[in-house]
Scaffold this motif. Sequence first.
Motif, PDB file in Angstrom:
ATOM      1  N   GLY A 155       0.817  -1.196   0.000  1.00  0.00           N
ATOM      2  CA  GLY A 155       0.000   0.000   0.000  1.00  0.00           C
ATOM      3  C   GLY A 155       0.851   1.245   0.000  1.00  0.00           C
ATOM      4  N   ALA A 156       0.466   2.208  -0.827  1.00  0.00           N
ATOM      5  CA  ALA A 156       1.142   3.493  -0.832  1.00  0.00           C
ATOM      6  C   ALA A 156       0.846   4.200   0.485  1.00  0.00           C
ATOM      7  N   VAL A 157       1.869   4.739   1.122  1.00  0.00           N
ATOM      8  CA  VAL A 157       1.683   5.516   2.345  1.00  0.00           C
ATOM      9  C   VAL A 157       1.291   6.919   1.906  1.00  0.00           C
ATOM     10  N   MET A 158       0.092   7.324   2.289  1.00  0.00           N
ATOM     11  CA  MET A 158      -0.461   8.585   1.793  1.00  0.00           C
ATOM     12  C   MET A 158      -0.399   9.684   2.842  1.00  0.00           C
ATOM     13  N   SER A 159      -0.172  10.912   2.368  1.00  0.00           N
ATOM     14  CA  SER A 159      -0.199  12.071   3.254  1.00  0.00           C
ATOM     15  C   SER A 159      -1.666  12.431   3.531  1.00  0.00           C
ATOM     16  N   ILE A 160      -1.893  13.297   4.490  1.00  0.00           N
ATOM     17  CA  ILE A 160      -3.252  13.757   4.785  1.00  0.00           C
ATOM     18  C   ILE A 160      -3.865  14.395   3.545  1.00  0.00           C
ATOM     19  N   ALA A 161      -3.098  15.223   2.837  1.00  0.00           N
ATOM     20  CA  ALA A 161      -3.612  15.871   1.627  1.00  0.00           C
ATOM     21  C   ALA A 161      -4.011  14.826   0.588  1.00  0.00           C
TER      22      ALA A 161
END
Length: 185
Positions: free
Chosen positions: A104-110
């Motif tokens: 899974g891609a680690v995503m930022s809040i944005a």
Amino acid sequence: AVKRHGNTCHSADTVYPYNIYPSKPSEDPRGDYIQIACRTDEDFANLAKAMGKPELAEDPRFASNELRFENRDALDEIIKEWTLAHDKTEANTILLKDCKVPAGAVMSIAELLKDPYLNRTIYRNVSDRVCGDMVIPTIPVRLSDSPMDVVVSAGEPEDGNDEVYKELLGLSDERIAELKAKGAI
């Protein structure tokens, strides 16, 4: 004291690789990352194939979870070399969609707030008396016979007090006024 282990599993009776790896940098100054979790030898063979190194599945250093854990530094360097050549979205697609490797891609809040799937399923627009209109995450679990959806904000701390005092506790208006005057409530 508990020994810190960072992002990795810390015992050979778990699974390996199970880590967060840097991916090809984007404009995010904090960096971009992808999480990979190989639960089985088959997952690892699929990872090796996805990286264009199917021979890793036959490498005696990586023949089992236990051996992969023992040789994790060498294995992590090989995986990191591959992840750094791909942006996190591309790596996620190759691993998860094309090769069935848990990733899974680690995503930022944005990024989370812009994600179309999450916007359809998790986020809701609410109006708050203090903060105004805003987007909030709701309960991610969806049960067919028990719909749970947040459509109002949490409110103020005193909201609902009168209902509790009167309906649940059975206090009269006079008793509530008396307790408020004393600062008890």
